[in-house]
Design an enzyme around this catalytic site. Structure first.
Site, PDB file in Angstrom:
ATOM      1  CD  GLU A 290      -6.109  -9.323 102.171  1.00 46.59           C
ATOM      2  OE1 GLU A 290      -5.942  -8.251 101.952  1.00 46.59           O
ATOM      3  OE2 GLU A 290      -7.119 -10.463 102.046  1.00 46.59           O
ATOM      4  CG  HIS A 319      12.178 -17.551  77.721  1.00 42.93           C
ATOM      5  ND1 HIS A 319      13.027 -17.869  76.742  1.00 42.93           N
ATOM      6  CD2 HIS A 319      11.044 -18.771  77.681  1.00 42.93           C
ATOM      7  CE1 HIS A 319      13.086 -19.263  76.441  1.00 42.93           C
ATOM      8  NE2 HIS A 319      11.652 -19.649  76.831  1.00 42.93           N
ATOM      9  CE  LYS A 432     -11.318  -3.477 102.741  1.00 41.56           C
ATOM     10  NZ  LYS A 432     -12.020  -4.505 103.245  1.00 41.56           N
TER      11      LYS A 432
END
Length: 462
Positions: A290, A319, A432
């Site tokens: 961010e 893995h 937002k």
């Protein structure tokens, strides 16, 4: 003290994908300028976070007392917060409490069960209310702006439930609010309802807020040593202000990452070899992603810079993702996070006479996890893949404080080198605003028109 090994970032060890001492020397003016910018702005504007390590002892003592008082009455402690309001508390609590804290019987726990609720999937809220006893629960509602719709929604649901079960007077005592005093919807609600309010400094952004009341309040309730946490952060700040790149861990690693970006290494992997430090990678992912992903620089030039953070865990991801790190595109830098002393010891005393497992007998999981990390570093080096290793002696409040502060300074230095605003997030803000519009929040009528004006010439749906 955090130790750093960046041998495998250097050309003499990994060939053309590495740096050179001559190149570092050439870039010293740029590095020095970044250091001076960050240090000279300490405590100013959005760099108030740098001064949190100087929180007076008296204030910390008061928080410890408050936390102890809540802890006596509380069986379940819930944090409602998203982004930095959740990730900092999650990283610290996961590192410093017993690894299976919530599963321990009450008599073996020194703190309430904790839940950090940083998402709004309805199943998650329903699940939370199924596993906690609302009668013995306290809720810490955290939002810097006081306007975070996810956090406010969680609060409204729980507060309604509390009032139904406990009555209004007792329900008010179960809510602890952490927000910006004097600003925002949550502050106004808290003042009206009479909740206990803790302030977040105006110049402390969410992802840099872990040493503010955002973190310190829940840590105090959970019995975490906030004095040692702050001491570790203070030690890291001291190191981060050293005017010598060969001794300043945050500064040199910020440079190595920025230079790697310039060389096409647009992915930064953080790989702790420690389950307690697993969520340190989540904290880093938000902080790094961010802060550094920006469309324009401070001069208005369109640059679309950034380095995508990837979370990995040793040995689990040996893995899975390590195959990609080893043989995929040359677009990654791997940061290993090592622990020298795991404190717990898990000896392997018996291998059932299986000949192929004789090498394990008399060793321990401690030996194996350390060997696995070193082997992965070696294997990456053999493939000329850049990596560096950060090491701490053991996981405790001091070292966790050091690490968190290190990551914040590393990010600040990188932002200064990239000539960007490290502290804004315009891309997040657009989403937002669109959410508010689609939920018909007053004042967002024009944004709703903009959203609805998006017409699809052809719909690609099945």
């Amino acid at each position: 003290m955090i130790k750093l090994d960046y041998n495998f970032m250097m050309q003499e060890h990994i060939g053309a994908h590495g740096m050179t001492e001559e190149g570092i020397k050439k870039d010293l003016p740029k590095i020095q300028k970044a250091l001076e910018k960050v240090v000279s702005n300490s405590g100013k504007g959005w760099q108030e976070w740098t001064e949190l390590v100087n929180t007076p002892k008296k204030e910390l003592d008061e928080l410890v007392k408050f936390g102890a008082d809540v802890r006596k009455k509380c069986e379940h402690f819930v944090v409602f917060g998203i982004g930095g309001s959740g990730l900092g508390p999650l990283a610290v609590a996961s590192a410093l409490l017993h690894f299976r804290h919530n599963e321990l019987p009450k008599e073996k726990r020194n703190a309430p069960k904790y839940y950090i609720e940083d998402n709004i999937d309805p199943n998650r809220m329903a699940g939370l209310l199924d596993v906690i006893d609302i009668k013995t629960s306290y809720f810490n509602v955290i939002t810097k702006s006081g306007e975070t719709s996810e956090t406010l929604s969680q609060f409204f649901i729980v507060y309604e439930t509390l009032k139904k079960v406990l009555g209004e007077k007792e329900a008010k005592e179960r809510i602890i609010v952490t927000t910006t005093v004097g600003k925002g919807t949550l502050y106004e609600i808290a003042k009206k309802e009479g909740f206990r309010i803790f302030d977040i400094g105006k110049g402390v952004g969410g992802r840099f807020s872990v040493f503010s009341n955002v973190g310190l309040v829940p840590f105090a309730v959970l019995g975490i040593d906030i004095h040692s946490l702050i001491d570790g952060a203070k030690a890291s700040r001291t190191n981060s202000e050293i005017n010598d790149i060969s001794k300043n861990v945050a500064l040199i690693t910020a440079y190595l990452q920025v230079k790697s970006m310039e060389n096409g290494k647009n992915i930064s992997v953080l790989m702790p070899y420690s389950d307690p430090l697993k969520f340190m990678a989540d904290f880093y992912a938000q902080l790094w992603g961010e802060s550094l992903a920006k469309e324009v620089d401070n001069d208005g030039n369109k640059i679309n810079c950034g380095q995508s953070p990837v979370k990995a865990l040793g040995t689990t991801d040996q893995h899975s993702q390590v195959q990609l790190f080893m043989e995929g595109p040359f677009d990654k830098v791997v940061t290993f996070l090592a622990v020298e002393d795991y404190v717990a010891l898990a000896p392997i005393n018996e291998t059932l006479g299986v000949e192929n497992c004789d090498f394990l007998k008399g060793r321990s999981l401690n030996d194996l996890i350390s060997a696995q990390m070193k082997a992965t570093i070696f294997a990456l080096k053999k493939q000329n893949r850049p990596s560096f290793t950060l090491s701490i002696e053991k996981v405790n409040a001091f070292s966790v404080g050091e690490l968190l502060q290190y990551f914040m300074y590393q990010t600040a230095f990188a932002g200064a080198m990239l000539n960007i605003d490290t502290y804004n997030q315009p891309g997040v803000e657009e989403g937002k605003k669109a959410t508010f519009a689609m939920m018909n929040r007053k004042g967002y009528e024009d944004k709703l028109k903009e959203v609805e004006a998006v017409k699809l010439s052809k719909s690609y749906q099945i």
